[in-house]
Structure formats: structure tokens, C-alpha cells
Design an enzyme around this catalytic site. Structure first.
Site, PDB file in Angstrom:
ATOM      1  N   GLU A  52       0.804  -1.215  -0.146  1.00 35.50           N
ATOM      2  CA  GLU A  52       0.024  -0.032   0.083  1.00 35.50           C
ATOM      3  C   GLU A  52       1.001   1.281  -0.061  1.00 35.50           C
ATOM      4  OE1 GLU A  52      -3.027  -2.888   1.721  1.00 35.50           O
ATOM      5  OE2 GLU A  52      -1.145  -2.266   2.692  1.00 35.50           O
ATOM      6  N   THR A  53       0.458   2.262  -0.583  1.00 33.59           N
ATOM      7  CA  THR A  53       0.724   3.452  -0.543  1.00 33.59           C
ATOM      8  C   THR A  53      -0.132   4.508  -0.078  1.00 33.59           C
ATOM      9  OG1 THR A  53       2.459   3.113  -2.418  1.00 33.59           O
ATOM     10  CG2 THR A  53       1.848   5.466  -2.088  1.00 33.59           C
TER      11      THR A  53
END
Length: 317
Positions: A52-53
Site C-alpha cells: 500500500e501507498t
């Protein structure tokens, strides 16, 4: 040559649910993401190529400190664990959150994610964040796989035999904001042996309405507060294995208490324990769990842990 850059967007990279660099789950946080389009955020998430970002945006009301948008390399998701824990560790270092009196103690803020406005508690020591604890959404059991043929298919997709499943607990789709297929495994050795058929497993968990498969064993590596060891496979989101999954761990913690399987005594109405993850990837993660409620009736789910900064950088448009 003409500079066509639209701007530079700085990011902070952290390892979450660990105090050691290069362990835990890596996360990229863009603390000033205003101006990026949805498509640009997705392109950046693909470029970062982490599970995830996070893109941090200004608040939309007076109650919240910031709004977080969370992307996998494949899509935006409304909620996740390690992105929230890591983002608020980073934002606390940026001075976004007020310090407790004297610089040591707890601060509570509210933030907005895809499932709504939730509280976040940040523990400081000498002005630095040492732990972030997130409150998750309502615990729900969204489905159960009780057909023996379907159970055998799940085992086969994990590279195991149906005899390797822990028949004393149900296979269920759990959620505190993001649904996961929780699969109880008889032993830690069997959990270690998982060899995933990615196409089959993705088909199975998506058919069940889940976003990943979370096999776990109640056997643990460490003696002490750990009550389960888990692995997360989400091939449909290009995540072959995730080293620490706070949203799944919170749901699993609630599941263990709900079914009377946590093997821990309550203190003031709360069950506190640790879920292990990531060791088989050589990225050991320890996820702190607090469940308020009792067998069959879960009131609140809290997930927390430390994070360590490992890199700073910029994405250039």
C-alpha cells in the site's frame, strides 16, 4: 529542453509493526498529496510497488486532522491497517499532531478514511512517536465456508491437505472495514508449508466476497503475548504475500475473542495480545491487538504498533 514537470511530491518510507529497519511491512506516505489526480495516485502506487501507498490530503471538516487515501498497486481501498499506523507515525514526526504535555504520553486525533471518520491514538516519548493505535470499524462475520468440498478446495489453493485445517474453528469471511477470508491451520509447520496456487486462491476469496486470504495458526513462534501466527495472500491485488496486515489482524483478533479461542484473560473488559506475521518472508512483524467486548459480542477493535523511518524521497512529474 523545456521542463514539463507538474511538481515534486515528497514521500516518507517506513517499516510498520516493527522497531527494526527492513522488517515489518514497508509503506510509502505522501504527506502533501493535494493536487494529484486519482489516476496519478494509482500510477505512483504502482511505481512504489508496495502493498500500500498512502496519499495524505487536507481535512474536509473541523473534527479531522487529515484525510487518507490508500492505494494498492491495483486499486484504491477504503481501509487498511499498516497504512494508517505508519501514516500517523510519519505525520506525528511532521508535527501534524499536537504533543502531549511534557512530550510524553498519548494524543488522540480523528482522521477520515474510506469507511468514515475514526480515532487514532498516538503514544509519544520525549516528543517522538513510539506507537500508533488505530480504532477499526465494526467487527462483522460476513460469511462462512462450511461445505467440505469448498474447504478442501481452499486447502488445495494453499498447497495443503484438508487434514491440515484446524477443524475446531470455522473458515469465515471477517471484516472490520475490509473483508478477509480467515482460514484456521492446525500447526505452525503446516502454515509455513503453504505454497499458493494464486489463480485458484484469488478466485476462491473473491467469490467469497473477500479481498485476501488470511490463514493462521494458534501456534506461535514467540512465547508470551502472541496468540496467533498469520500469513496474508492477496494475489488479485498483485500482493503475493503481505508481511503485516493490520486490518486482517484486527478482524482475526476479534474472531478469536468472539469464538473463545484467544486463550487470554480479559482485563477491565479488554483482551490484549499479539498477532505474529511476516517471519516466513524474513520480515517479522508484531501487531498489538486490543479487543473490547466478550465471547459472541465484540464492541471495539484496536490495532497498534511502532514504525521506523527508512527512507525519504521525491516523485517527480
Amino acid at each position: 529542453m523545456e521542463n514539463l514537470s507538474l511538481g515534486n511530491y515528497r514521500f516518507i518510507q517506513l517499516d510498520v509493526f516493527t522497531e527494526e529497519p527492513f522488517a515489518g511491512n514497508a509503506l510509502a506516505v505522501f504527506p502533501e498529496a493535494e493536487g494529484l489526480t486519482d489516476d496519478e495516485m494509482l500510477k505512483i502506487a504502482r511505481e512504489m510497488n508496495l502493498s500500500e501507498t498512502v496519499f495524505v490530503l487536507p481535512p474536509r471538516n473541523e473534527k479531522t486532522a487529515r484525510r487518507l487515501r490508500i492505494f494498492t498497486p491495483a486499486r484504491e481501498i477504503p481501509f487498511a491497517g499498516h497504512p494508517i499506523v505508519g501514516s500517523w507515525n510519519a505525520l506525528a514526526r511532521e508535527g501534524v499532531t499536537p504533543l502531549p504535555e511534557g512530550g510524553t504520553g498519548w494524543t488522540r486525533i480523528y482522521h477520515e478514511v474510506g469507511i468514515g471518520v475514526l480515532p487514532v491514538d498516538i503514544e509519544f516519548k520525549d516528543g517522538a512517536p513510539v506507537q500508533v493505535v488505530m480504532t477499526q470499524g465494526k467487527f462483522e462475520i460476513k460469511g462462512e465456508v462450511d461445505d467440505a468440498h469448498e474447504q478442501a478446495e481452499i486447502a488445495r489453493a494453499l498447497g495443503l491437505a484438508i487434514e491440515d485445517l484446524d477443524e475446531t474453528l470455522p473458515i469465515q469471511v471477517l471484516s472490520t472495514g475490509l473483508p478477509f477470508l480467515a482460514v484456521p491451520i492446525r500447526s505452525l509447520a503446516d502454515l509455513r508449508r503453504c505454497r499458493v496456487n494464486t489463480a485458484l486462491l484469488a478466485e476462491i476469496y473473491e467469490r467469497a466476497g473477500a479481498t485476501g486470504c488470511y490463514p493462521f495458526s494458534r501456534e506461535t513462534i514467540e512465547i508470551g503475548e502472541a496468540r496467533a501466527h498469520a500469513r496474508l495472500f492477496a494475489p488479485a491485488d498483485n500482493i503475493s504475500e503481505d508481511p503485516a496486515t493490520g486490518s486482517a489482524a484486527g478482524a482475526l483478533g476479534a474472531y478469536l475473542v468472539h469464538h473463545g479461542a484467544a486463550n487470554v484473560e480479559a482485563s477491565n473488559g479488554s483482551y490484549r495480545f499479539v498477532i505474529e506475521q511476516g517471519d516466513f518472508m524474513k520480515r517479522p512483524s508484531r501487531i498489538n491487538i486490543e479487543i473490547k467486548g466478550k465471547l459472541g459480542a465484540i464492541d471495539e477493535v484496536h490495532v497498534g504498533g511502532p514504525s521506523v523511518v527508512v527512507a525519504h524521497g521525491e516523485v517527480i512529474f
